[in-house]
Design an enzyme around this catalytic site. Structure first.
Site, PDB file in Angstrom:
ATOM      1  N   ASN A 145      65.969  28.007  54.791  1.00 42.72           N
ATOM      2  CA  ASN A 145      65.623  28.483  53.452  1.00 42.72           C
ATOM      3  C   ASN A 145      66.192  27.497  52.426  1.00 42.72           C
ATOM      4  O   ASN A 145      67.403  27.261  52.382  1.00 42.72           O
ATOM      5  CB  ASN A 145      66.206  29.879  53.234  1.00 42.72           C
ATOM      6  CG  ASN A 145      65.764  30.501  51.925  1.00 42.72           C
ATOM      7  OD1 ASN A 145      65.762  29.851  50.890  1.00 42.72           O
ATOM      8  ND2 ASN A 145      65.422  31.780  51.956  1.00 42.72           N
ATOM      9  N   ARG A 147      70.089  21.431  36.264  1.00 40.85           N
ATOM     10  CA  ARG A 147      70.092  20.273  35.366  1.00 40.85           C
ATOM     11  C   ARG A 147      68.753  20.025  34.706  1.00 40.85           C
ATOM     12  O   ARG A 147      68.626  19.148  33.850  1.00 40.85           O
ATOM     13  CB  ARG A 147      70.523  19.019  36.141  1.00 40.85           C
ATOM     14  CG  ARG A 147      71.995  18.989  36.496  1.00 40.85           C
ATOM     15  CD  ARG A 147      72.877  18.861  35.269  1.00 40.85           C
ATOM     16  NE  ARG A 147      72.703  17.594  34.593  1.00 40.85           N
ATOM     17  CZ  ARG A 147      73.425  16.515  34.824  1.00 40.85           C
ATOM     18  NH1 ARG A 147      74.405  16.550  35.722  1.00 40.85           N
ATOM     19  NH2 ARG A 147      73.214  15.405  34.167  1.00 40.85           N
ATOM     20  N   HIS A 192      61.751  31.688  49.083  1.00 37.61           N
ATOM     21  CA  HIS A 192      61.659  33.069  48.595  1.00 37.61           C
ATOM     22  C   HIS A 192      61.511  33.013  47.075  1.00 37.61           C
ATOM     23  O   HIS A 192      62.471  33.192  46.329  1.00 37.61           O
ATOM     24  CB  HIS A 192      62.912  33.850  48.994  1.00 37.61           C
ATOM     25  CG  HIS A 192      62.819  35.324  48.734  1.00 37.61           C
ATOM     26  ND1 HIS A 192      63.433  36.256  49.537  1.00 37.61           N
ATOM     27  CD2 HIS A 192      62.185  36.032  47.782  1.00 37.61           C
ATOM     28  CE1 HIS A 192      63.200  37.476  49.070  1.00 37.61           C
ATOM     29  NE2 HIS A 192      62.441  37.354  47.996  1.00 37.61           N
ATOM     30  N   HIS A 236      64.849  29.984  40.994  1.00 36.49           N
ATOM     31  CA  HIS A 236      65.127  28.878  41.921  1.00 36.49           C
ATOM     32  C   HIS A 236      63.791  28.259  42.357  1.00 36.49           C
ATOM     33  O   HIS A 236      63.358  27.292  41.774  1.00 36.49           O
ATOM     34  CB  HIS A 236      66.012  29.301  43.095  1.00 36.49           C
ATOM     35  CG  HIS A 236      65.824  30.701  43.590  1.00 36.49           C
ATOM     36  ND1 HIS A 236      64.631  31.160  44.114  1.00 36.49           N
ATOM     37  CD2 HIS A 236      66.694  31.744  43.655  1.00 36.49           C
ATOM     38  CE1 HIS A 236      64.772  32.415  44.493  1.00 36.49           C
ATOM     39  NE2 HIS A 236      66.001  32.807  44.218  1.00 36.49           N
ATOM     40  N   GLU A 269      58.767  34.222  51.714  1.00 34.95           N
ATOM     41  CA  GLU A 269      59.286  35.584  51.640  1.00 34.95           C
ATOM     42  C   GLU A 269      59.095  36.135  50.233  1.00 34.95           C
ATOM     43  O   GLU A 269      59.124  35.385  49.255  1.00 34.95           O
ATOM     44  CB  GLU A 269      60.791  35.600  51.955  1.00 34.95           C
ATOM     45  CG  GLU A 269      61.161  35.039  53.298  1.00 34.95           C
ATOM     46  CD  GLU A 269      62.674  35.027  53.520  1.00 34.95           C
ATOM     47  OE1 GLU A 269      63.088  34.945  54.689  1.00 34.95           O
ATOM     48  OE2 GLU A 269      63.426  35.097  52.521  1.00 34.95           O
ATOM     49  N   THR A 277      69.974  38.868  45.579  1.00 29.86           N
ATOM     50  CA  THR A 277      69.459  38.510  46.895  1.00 29.86           C
ATOM     51  C   THR A 277      68.940  39.775  47.546  1.00 29.86           C
ATOM     52  O   THR A 277      69.154  40.878  47.052  1.00 29.86           O
ATOM     53  CB  THR A 277      70.548  37.831  47.749  1.00 29.86           C
ATOM     54  OG1 THR A 277      69.973  37.371  48.983  1.00 29.86           O
ATOM     55  CG2 THR A 277      71.693  38.798  48.044  1.00 29.86           C
ATOM     56  N   HIS A 325      69.841  36.725  57.009  1.00 32.51           N
ATOM     57  CA  HIS A 325      70.738  37.160  55.939  1.00 32.51           C
ATOM     58  C   HIS A 325      72.191  37.095  56.410  1.00 32.51           C
ATOM     59  O   HIS A 325      72.615  37.850  57.274  1.00 32.51           O
ATOM     60  CB  HIS A 325      70.440  38.569  55.418  1.00 32.51           C
ATOM     61  CG  HIS A 325      70.944  38.768  54.005  1.00 32.51           C
ATOM     62  ND1 HIS A 325      70.154  38.548  52.899  1.00 32.51           N
ATOM     63  CD2 HIS A 325      72.147  39.119  53.539  1.00 32.51           C
ATOM     64  CE1 HIS A 325      70.858  38.770  51.795  1.00 32.51           C
ATOM     65  NE2 HIS A 325      72.074  39.110  52.163  1.00 32.51           N
ATOM     66  N   ASP A 326      72.922  36.159  55.820  1.00 34.06           N
ATOM     67  CA  ASP A 326      74.348  35.948  56.091  1.00 34.06           C
ATOM     68  C   ASP A 326      74.630  35.459  57.501  1.00 34.06           C
ATOM     69  O   ASP A 326      75.785  35.512  57.958  1.00 34.06           O
ATOM     70  CB  ASP A 326      75.167  37.209  55.792  1.00 34.06           C
ATOM     71  CG  ASP A 326      75.316  37.464  54.296  1.00 34.06           C
ATOM     72  OD1 ASP A 326      74.932  36.586  53.494  1.00 34.06           O
ATOM     73  OD2 ASP A 326      75.800  38.548  53.925  1.00 34.06           O
ATOM     74  N   GLY A 380      69.705  30.108  54.888  1.00 34.48           N
ATOM     75  CA  GLY A 380      69.720  29.278  53.694  1.00 34.48           C
ATOM     76  C   GLY A 380      71.097  29.106  53.094  1.00 34.48           C
ATOM     77  O   GLY A 380      71.692  28.037  53.164  1.00 34.48           O
ATOM     78  N   HIS A 381      71.635  30.178  52.505  1.00 37.52           N
ATOM     79  CA  HIS A 381      72.875  30.068  51.738  1.00 37.52           C
ATOM     80  C   HIS A 381      74.010  29.473  52.558  1.00 37.52           C
ATOM     81  O   HIS A 381      74.666  28.505  52.136  1.00 37.52           O
ATOM     82  CB  HIS A 381      73.277  31.447  51.210  1.00 37.52           C
ATOM     83  CG  HIS A 381      74.497  31.423  50.351  1.00 37.52           C
ATOM     84  ND1 HIS A 381      74.461  31.072  49.018  1.00 37.52           N
ATOM     85  CD2 HIS A 381      75.801  31.691  50.642  1.00 37.52           C
ATOM     86  CE1 HIS A 381      75.694  31.124  48.521  1.00 37.52           C
ATOM     87  NE2 HIS A 381      76.514  31.490  49.478  1.00 37.52           N
TER      88      HIS A 381
END
Length: 237
Positions: free
Chosen positions: A7, A18, A43, A50, A70, A100, A190-191, A213-214
């Site tokens: 992700n 920026r 997503h 984002h 997603e 999220t 997720h996580d 992703g994160h």
């Protein structure tokens, strides 16, 4: 081997901070595929904080692996995915102002709504995955609405694992066994992180794909993107 879909929302977040094109989202997606990942996930949200809708269109031109989009299937999202036609659409019931995703679908309560959306996506040759909690009733509901796959929402597992409680995997194992018996494909996300991904993969039968992703991007700040992608791939073998 379980496929890794990366992700890249956080890359877009950094770019947008920026106002220019650094980092270059398209180049990062190309590089992630070159490093070995088997998919790219985005997503987009209505406020485009984002991923922008134009990013979804631009990525379609260059992604050569699986392309997963997603989101909550409101009209603007549906218009986008029916235009772009990714490999897979993952339906997620996130609120407009959600930071999220924080819950799976109630596949019983929203059965008619989801079934209609799933049919429309499938008519356009798009595979559909539905984001669900590891609750057996919700898995049964997912079968009734004719989705191709489910994506198990893994935040609870990740939290328990971080506290040393490996029994947090048990609801996911039972959910996966039921999904397998119903011929539903299984994704997860997720996580998930380098700390917990191997344990999760080893315990979930026929896990087809994880979307990360994160954690992956955060780990890459320290370890490098090429290195981290391949560390995940090794743990998913």
């Amino acid at each position: 081997m379980t496929k890794l879909s990366v992700n890249i929302n956080k890359i877009a977040t950094l770019r947008n901070a920026r106002g220019g094109n650094v980092p270059d989202l398209i180049q990062v997606a190309k590089d992630i595929e070159r490093f070995g990942a088997q998919g790219i996930t985005i997503h987009p949200r209505p406020d485009e904080r984002h991923i922008r809708y134009q990013d979804a269109r631009d990525l379609k031109k260059i992604v050569t692996t699986e392309y997963n989009i997603e989101g909550n299937p409101e009209k603007s999202f549906m218009d986008l995915v029916l235009e772009v036609k990714p490999t897979q659409v993952t339906l997620v019931p996130d609120a407009v102002d959600a930071i999220t995703s924080n819950a799976g679908w109630d596949t019983m309560k929203h059965a008619d709504y989801l079934k209609e959306i799933i049919q429309e996506l499938q008519r356009n040759d798009i595979r559909v995955s539905v984001f669900v909690d590891p609750v057996l009733k919700m898995i049964e509901g997912a079968k009734l609405i004719n989705t191709d796959r489910i994506e198990l929402y893994t935040e609870a597992f990740a939290h328990d694992f971080s506290q040393g409680n490996k029994n947090g995997i048990l609801p996911y194992v039972e959910a996966a066994k039921l999904a397998n018996s119903l011929d539903l494909g299984i994704n997860a996300g997720h996580d998930l992180s380098l700390d917990n991904i191997h344990f999760f993969k080893q315990n979930i039968p026929n896990l087809l794909e994880v979307s990360i992703g994160h954690a992956l991007i955060a780990e890459a700040i320290y370890l490098g993107l090429d290195n981290v992608v391949n560390m995940y791939l090794n743990k998913l073998k």
